[in-house]
Design a protein around this motif. Structure first.
Motif, PDB file in Angstrom:
ATOM      1  N   GLU A  89       0.747  -1.285  -0.008  1.00  0.00           N
ATOM      2  CA  GLU A  89       0.078  -0.174   0.094  1.00  0.00           C
ATOM      3  C   GLU A  89       0.888   1.224  -0.047  1.00  0.00           C
ATOM      4  O   GLU A  89       0.681   2.176  -0.782  1.00  0.00           O
ATOM      5  N   TYR A  90       1.909   1.172   0.788  1.00  0.00           N
ATOM      6  CA  TYR A  90       2.874   2.278   1.030  1.00  0.00           C
ATOM      7  C   TYR A  90       3.686   2.551  -0.440  1.00  0.00           C
ATOM      8  O   TYR A  90       3.763   3.718  -1.018  1.00  0.00           O
ATOM      9  N   TYR A  91       3.941   1.717  -1.073  1.00  0.00           N
ATOM     10  CA  TYR A  91       4.792   1.492  -2.228  1.00  0.00           C
ATOM     11  C   TYR A  91       3.978   1.807  -3.330  1.00  0.00           C
ATOM     12  O   TYR A  91       4.594   2.689  -4.177  1.00  0.00           O
ATOM     13  N   ILE A  92       2.875   1.596  -3.532  1.00  0.00           N
ATOM     14  CA  ILE A  92       2.216   2.033  -4.635  1.00  0.00           C
ATOM     15  C   ILE A  92       1.418   3.401  -4.214  1.00  0.00           C
ATOM     16  O   ILE A  92       1.574   4.637  -5.248  1.00  0.00           O
ATOM     17  N   ASN A  93       1.102   3.815  -3.087  1.00  0.00           N
ATOM     18  CA  ASN A  93       0.520   5.099  -3.101  1.00  0.00           C
ATOM     19  C   ASN A  93       1.192   6.192  -2.329  1.00  0.00           C
ATOM     20  O   ASN A  93       0.887   7.504  -2.601  1.00  0.00           O
ATOM     21  N   LYS A  94       2.442   6.056  -1.794  1.00  0.00           N
ATOM     22  CA  LYS A  94       3.304   7.068  -1.075  1.00  0.00           C
ATOM     23  C   LYS A  94       4.587   7.036  -1.378  1.00  0.00           C
ATOM     24  O   LYS A  94       5.240   8.165  -1.425  1.00  0.00           O
ATOM     25  N   ARG A  95       5.305   6.002  -1.807  1.00  0.00           N
ATOM     26  CA  ARG A  95       6.650   5.917  -2.172  1.00  0.00           C
ATOM     27  C   ARG A  95       7.139   6.688  -3.299  1.00  0.00           C
ATOM     28  O   ARG A  95       6.759   6.447  -4.342  1.00  0.00           O
ATOM     29  N   ILE A  96       7.840   7.736  -3.164  1.00  0.00           N
ATOM     30  CA  ILE A  96       8.188   8.531  -4.285  1.00  0.00           C
ATOM     31  C   ILE A  96       9.334   7.853  -5.034  1.00  0.00           C
ATOM     32  O   ILE A  96      10.347   7.203  -4.437  1.00  0.00           O
ATOM     33  N   LYS A  97       9.245   8.141  -6.313  1.00  0.00           N
ATOM     34  CA  LYS A  97      10.190   7.482  -7.055  1.00  0.00           C
ATOM     35  C   LYS A  97      10.673   8.603  -8.235  1.00  0.00           C
ATOM     36  O   LYS A  97       9.888   9.204  -8.727  1.00  0.00           O
ATOM     37  N   THR A  98      12.060   8.616  -8.193  1.00  0.00           N
ATOM     38  CA  THR A  98      12.670   9.726  -8.954  1.00  0.00           C
ATOM     39  C   THR A  98      12.404   9.535 -10.471  1.00  0.00           C
ATOM     40  O   THR A  98      12.150  10.658 -11.315  1.00  0.00           O
ATOM     41  N   TRP A  99      12.305   8.359 -11.000  1.00  0.00           N
ATOM     42  CA  TRP A  99      11.963   7.858 -12.359  1.00  0.00           C
ATOM     43  C   TRP A  99      10.595   8.204 -12.934  1.00  0.00           C
ATOM     44  O   TRP A  99      10.218   8.421 -13.818  1.00  0.00           O
ATOM     45  N   LEU A 100       9.968   8.613 -11.832  1.00  0.00           N
ATOM     46  CA  LEU A 100       8.492   9.107 -12.056  1.00  0.00           C
ATOM     47  C   LEU A 100       8.050  10.675 -11.657  1.00  0.00           C
ATOM     48  O   LEU A 100       6.918  11.049 -11.165  1.00  0.00           O
ATOM     49  N   ASN A 101       9.248  11.489 -12.096  1.00  0.00           N
ATOM     50  CA  ASN A 101       9.261  12.801 -11.463  1.00  0.00           C
ATOM     51  C   ASN A 101       8.940  13.061 -10.144  1.00  0.00           C
ATOM     52  O   ASN A 101       8.195  14.127  -9.963  1.00  0.00           O
ATOM     53  N   ARG A 102       9.589  12.190  -9.387  1.00  0.00           N
ATOM     54  CA  ARG A 102       9.395  12.609  -7.771  1.00  0.00           C
ATOM     55  C   ARG A 102       7.853  12.443  -7.440  1.00  0.00           C
ATOM     56  O   ARG A 102       7.444  13.086  -6.393  1.00  0.00           O
ATOM     57  N   LYS A 103       7.330  11.455  -8.001  1.00  0.00           N
ATOM     58  CA  LYS A 103       5.780  11.013  -7.697  1.00  0.00           C
ATOM     59  C   LYS A 103       5.758   9.757  -7.383  1.00  0.00           C
ATOM     60  O   LYS A 103       6.539   9.022  -7.760  1.00  0.00           O
ATOM     61  N   SER A 104       4.729   9.150  -6.582  1.00  0.00           N
ATOM     62  CA  SER A 104       4.451   7.907  -6.323  1.00  0.00           C
ATOM     63  C   SER A 104       3.634   7.423  -7.652  1.00  0.00           C
ATOM     64  O   SER A 104       3.050   8.137  -8.381  1.00  0.00           O
ATOM     65  N   PRO A 105       3.446   5.930  -7.878  1.00  0.00           N
ATOM     66  CA  PRO A 105       3.002   5.493  -9.078  1.00  0.00           C
ATOM     67  C   PRO A 105       1.367   6.015  -9.172  1.00  0.00           C
ATOM     68  O   PRO A 105       1.049   6.418 -10.188  1.00  0.00           O
ATOM     69  N   VAL A 106       0.664   6.112  -8.236  1.00  0.00           N
ATOM     70  CA  VAL A 106      -0.706   6.621  -8.114  1.00  0.00           C
ATOM     71  C   VAL A 106      -0.724   7.963  -8.815  1.00  0.00           C
ATOM     72  O   VAL A 106      -1.606   8.304  -9.721  1.00  0.00           O
ATOM     73  N   GLN A 107       0.167   8.980  -7.899  1.00  0.00           N
ATOM     74  CA  GLN A 107       0.245  10.431  -8.490  1.00  0.00           C
ATOM     75  C   GLN A 107       0.430  10.596  -9.735  1.00  0.00           C
ATOM     76  O   GLN A 107      -0.138  11.208 -10.546  1.00  0.00           O
ATOM     77  N   TYR A 108       1.427   9.837 -10.338  1.00  0.00           N
ATOM     78  CA  TYR A 108       1.734   9.844 -11.852  1.00  0.00           C
ATOM     79  C   TYR A 108       0.901   9.287 -12.544  1.00  0.00           C
ATOM     80  O   TYR A 108       0.593   9.998 -13.520  1.00  0.00           O
ATOM     81  N   GLN A 109       0.171   8.498 -12.412  1.00  0.00           N
ATOM     82  CA  GLN A 109      -0.992   7.943 -13.260  1.00  0.00           C
ATOM     83  C   GLN A 109      -2.067   8.739 -13.141  1.00  0.00           C
ATOM     84  O   GLN A 109      -2.714   9.067 -14.574  1.00  0.00           O
ATOM     85  N   THR A 110      -2.425   9.468 -12.011  1.00  0.00           N
ATOM     86  CA  THR A 110      -3.461  10.356 -12.115  1.00  0.00           C
ATOM     87  C   THR A 110      -3.293  11.569 -13.033  1.00  0.00           C
ATOM     88  O   THR A 110      -4.138  11.994 -13.548  1.00  0.00           O
ATOM     89  N   LEU A 111      -1.683  11.928 -12.902  1.00  0.00           N
ATOM     90  CA  LEU A 111      -1.472  13.285 -13.809  1.00  0.00           C
ATOM     91  C   LEU A 111      -1.507  12.820 -15.274  1.00  0.00           C
ATOM     92  O   LEU A 111      -1.820  13.646 -15.928  1.00  0.00           O
ATOM     93  N   SER A 112      -0.997  11.603 -15.415  1.00  0.00           N
ATOM     94  CA  SER A 112      -1.277  11.209 -17.005  1.00  0.00           C
ATOM     95  C   SER A 112      -2.633  11.212 -17.419  1.00  0.00           C
ATOM     96  O   SER A 112      -2.645  11.271 -18.555  1.00  0.00           O
ATOM     97  N   ILE A 113      -3.251  10.509 -16.439  1.00  0.00           N
ATOM     98  CA  ILE A 113      -4.899  10.401 -17.166  1.00  0.00           C
ATOM     99  C   ILE A 113      -5.382  12.021 -17.253  1.00  0.00           C
ATOM    100  O   ILE A 113      -6.205  11.891 -18.326  1.00  0.00           O
TER     101      ILE A 113
END
Length: 71
Positions: free
Chosen positions: A45-69
């Protein structure tokens, strides 16, 4: 299906398991398999929703996907 002995076929999975081991498994003293399963659920849950990833422009996967949609 991945080829035998070729870790590059499943590099993303291998990367996740390596990170999970270093951040969860090796840092906690889990007393039982049930405690591990509960901790793993929380970690995923933490990894998908909160853990920031540099290769996703310093966003979590959920944040990045929401922005791309939206964009």
């Amino acid at each position: 299906m991945s080829r035998k002995g070729n870790c590059l076929d499943n590099a993303m999975t291998e990367n996740f398991f390596g990170i999970m081991k270093s951040e969860l498994l090796y840092t906690k003293n889990l007393e039982s398999p049930e405690a591990f399963i509960k901790a793993l659920d929380k970690y995923i849950e933490y990894y998908i929703n909160k853990r920031i990833k540099t290769w996703l422009n310093r966003k979590s996967p959920v944040q990045y996907q929401t922005l791309s949609i939206k964009g």
